[in-house]
Design an enzyme around this catalytic site. Structure first.
Site, PDB file in Angstrom:
ATOM      1  N   GLY A  72       0.773  -1.228   0.000  1.00 10.43           N
ATOM      2  CA  GLY A  72       0.000   0.000   0.000  1.00 10.43           C
ATOM      3  C   GLY A  72       0.807   1.284   0.000  1.00 10.43           C
ATOM      4  O   GLY A  72       2.028   1.298   0.192  1.00 10.43           O
ATOM      5  N   CYS A 169      -3.574   6.544   1.096  1.00  8.67           N
ATOM      6  CA  CYS A 169      -3.651   5.298   0.320  1.00  8.67           C
ATOM      7  C   CYS A 169      -3.522   5.552  -1.179  1.00  8.67           C
ATOM      8  O   CYS A 169      -3.891   4.693  -1.988  1.00  8.67           O
ATOM      9  CB  CYS A 169      -4.939   4.540   0.633  1.00  8.67           C
ATOM     10  SG  CYS A 169      -5.118   4.136   2.380  1.00  8.67           S
TER      11      CYS A 169
END
Length: 208
Positions: A72, A169
């Site tokens: 991520g 993110c």
């Protein structure tokens, strides 16, 4: 038998060291599974990736950056946010990382519901959302199918400001939210930890 452990507020490095030790112990058959529940000292983290554009301007961030061994893009951890790190044997639970992440999402969704907040998934995106607003992030790692890292659920209003300095993110334009904001009531991280631990243990037998 997994006994949830509330660790209070600790540094990211201390939590990472503990996870690595627990995974090593489990793989050596000298330790069991765990569910670590905690708050972090303020820190931005990002997975080991060449594309770190989600940090925007790393040298101007208000908190330190930690590059870590999860998947991520950039996120923030700190006061007002519940972090859960399960140390689980996925070898005997389907060996399916996608199913594991869906399991973590389900635990978060049910925890939000416990506090009167309706949340859910969004197609093609990992994490949990309230409408178009993101309330929780997930980033996992495994070593020989033993899990580490896990989930971060924004609980208190103080958890939101730090996200404004990054692209959380890696999702452009995303709005972050938290349990207190959505519930319109005061909720502590420790109260949310107790609820999440209970729901985690209830749901765990379904992870196969």
């Amino acid at each position: 038998m997994i006994t949830p452990q509330w660790l209070g507020r600790i540094s990211y490095q201390a939590a990472l060291d503990l996870q690595n030790r627990l995974v090593t112990d489990y793989l050596a058959a000298s330790g069991g599974e765990h569910l670590l529940l905690l708050e972090h000292e303020p820190v931005y983290t990002i997975g080991r990736t060449r594309d770190q554009s989600s940090l925007r301007q790393p040298d101007r961030l208000p908190h330190p950056v930690f590059e870590t061994n999860r998947g991520g893009q950039a996120t923030w951890h700190g006061p007002g946010q519940l972090v859960a790190y399960p140390i689980l044997d996925l070898q005997h639970r389907g060996r399916d990382l996608h199913a594991y992440m869906r399991f973590l999402e389900e635990v978060i969704i049910r925890t939000c519901a416990r506090f009167g907040v309706t949340s859910g998934r969004r197609e093609g995106l990992t994490g949990v959302w309230v409408g178009e607003r993101k309330i929780a992030s997930i980033g996992v790692g495994v070593r020989r199918w033993v899990s580490m890292h896990g989930l971060a659920l924004n609980v208190e209003n103080i958890s939101l400001e730090a996200f404004s300095h990054i692209t959380p993110c890696g999702i452009a334009g995303v709005e972050m939210t938290c349990l207190e904001k959505e519930a319109g009531a005061a909720i502590t991280v420790e109260d949310s930890a107790k609820a999440l631990a209970e729901i985690f243990l209830e749901q765990l037998p379904k992870l196969r």
